[in-house]
Motif scaffolding. Structure first.
Motif, PDB file in Angstrom:
ATOM      1  N   GLU A 185      36.286  39.513  30.366  1.00 58.21           N
ATOM      2  CA  GLU A 185      35.104  39.135  29.046  1.00 58.21           C
ATOM      3  C   GLU A 185      35.817  37.869  28.828  1.00 58.21           C
ATOM      4  OE1 GLU A 185      32.954  41.545  26.058  1.00 58.21           O
ATOM      5  OE2 GLU A 185      34.582  41.298  25.024  1.00 58.21           O
ATOM      6  N   ARG A 191      30.631  38.196  31.079  1.00 61.45           N
ATOM      7  CA  ARG A 191      31.635  39.081  31.692  1.00 61.45           C
ATOM      8  C   ARG A 191      31.570  38.792  33.315  1.00 61.45           C
ATOM      9  NH1 ARG A 191      30.972  45.178  29.260  1.00 61.45           N
ATOM     10  NH2 ARG A 191      32.056  44.652  26.801  1.00 61.45           N
ATOM     11  N   VAL A 244      37.477  46.895  30.239  1.00 64.51           N
ATOM     12  CA  VAL A 244      37.315  45.526  30.303  1.00 64.51           C
ATOM     13  C   VAL A 244      38.420  44.657  29.560  1.00 64.51           C
ATOM     14  CG1 VAL A 244      35.872  43.958  28.440  1.00 64.51           C
ATOM     15  CG2 VAL A 244      34.741  45.974  29.048  1.00 64.51           C
TER      16      VAL A 244
END
Length: 248
Positions: A185, A191, A244
Motif C-alpha cells: 500500500e 495498492r 497489506v
C-alpha cells in the motif's frame, strides 16, 4: 495447522544425514510416484544435453545434473534446511529454539516437484526439478501428482494454510485451504501486488505460524491471530486473506 510452503530452485549443498529413504518420508503412499520420478531423473542425468533441455539449465549449471545423478547416494538435510533463498532466509529455522523447531517441523511442509510433499524434518538430498519441468517419456508433473497427492492433502483434518506458488499449488489444489495474497500500500492508498518481496513476507508469515503456541482452527481465528501479531490482514469472506504491507 499445516502450512504448505513453496520449494526453492536453490538448495543448500551437502548434508550429513543418511542417504534418501523414500519410504521414510511423510505420506509414504506417495512412494510410487516419488520413486518413478527419482529413477527418471537419475537416468536423465546420464544425458547432459537432454537434462539441460528438460530442466531449463545452462552449461554453467551442470552441477545440478550431477546432484540428480546422486539422489540415492548423497547426504541429506532436513527439508527446512535444504531449501534456501529469500523465503527460507526470512523463515530462518536455524535461529529457532528447540521447542519452536519441533513445532515448525510438525506444522510446515514443502510442496515439491520431486517428492510431492515433504514435512519440515524429512531428510532429502539436493536435487533439481521444477513444477514446470517436462521429463522425457513421462506425463506432466501435474498429471502424475494430482491423483496421488490430491487425496493426501484433501485428507488433512486440520486447518491448511497454502503459501505455495501457483505452479506448485496446481500440482494438487487443497479444497478449503486458506490462501494469502500480499499487497503493498502506497502513501496515497493505492495498492499493488507484491512481487519482489513476496517471498520474504511469506517467509516471515510462515515463521510466525510455525512458532505460535496458538492452534487456529479456521480462517477467522487465523485472521485474529495474525492481527494480534501486528499484521494488517483483511478478510473479505471465504478462505482468502490479504496481507497489506507498506510499499518500499
Amino acid at each position: 495447522m499445516l502450512v504448505l510452503l513453496p520449494p526453492s530452485e536453490t538448495k543448500a549443498p551437502g548434508g550429513e544425514g543418511p542417504p534418501l529413504d523414500l519410504g521414510a518420508l511423510t505420506a509414504p503412499e506417495l512412494t510410487p510416484v516419488r520413486s518413478g520420478l527419482a529413477e527418471a531423473l537419475i537416468a536423465l542425468a546420464g544425458d547432459v544435453p537432454a537434462s539441460r533441455a528438460a530442466l531449463g539449465l545452462s552449461p554453467k549449471q551442470d552441477d545440478e545434473i550431477a546432484r540428480n545423478a546422486a539422489l540415492f547416494t548423497a547426504g541429506t538435510l532436513p527439508a527446512l534446511e535444504r531449501y534456501t533463498g529469500v523465503l527460507y532466509d526470512a523463515l530462518a529455522v536455524r535461529s529457532l529454539t528447540r521447542a519452536q523447531r519441533a513445532r515448525a517441523d510438525r506444522r510446515l511442509a514443502v510442496g515439491s516437484a520431486l517428492f510431492g510433499l515433504v514435512a519440515g524434518g524429512d531428510r532429502i538430498p539436493a536435487y533439481r526439478l521444477s513444477a514446470g519441468s517436462a521429463l522425457p517419456g513421462l506425463p506432466t508433473l501435474r498429471a502424475l501428482w494430482k491423483p496421488a497427492l490430491g487425496p493426501v492433502l484433501a485428507g488433512v483434518d486440520e486447518l491448511v494454510v497454502d503459501l505455495r506458488s501457483g505452479s506448485y499449488a496446481a500440482l494438487a489444489p487443497v479444497p478449503g485451504a486458506v490462501t494469502v495474497t500480499v499487497l503493498s500500500e502506497r502513501p496515497d492508498g493505492t495498492r499493488a501486488v507484491v512481487s519482489h518481496f513476496n517471498k520474504a513476507h511469506k517467509g516471515r508469515l510462515a515463521r510466525l505460524l510455525a512458532t505460535t503456541t496458538a492452534e487456529p482452527g479456521d480462517v477467522v481465528r487465523l485472521r485474529s491471530l495474525l492481527r494480534r501479531a501486528g499484521l494488517h490482514v483483511e478478510h473479505a469472506g471465504g478462505t482468502a486473506l490479504t496481507l497489506v504491507v507498506p510499499a518500499h
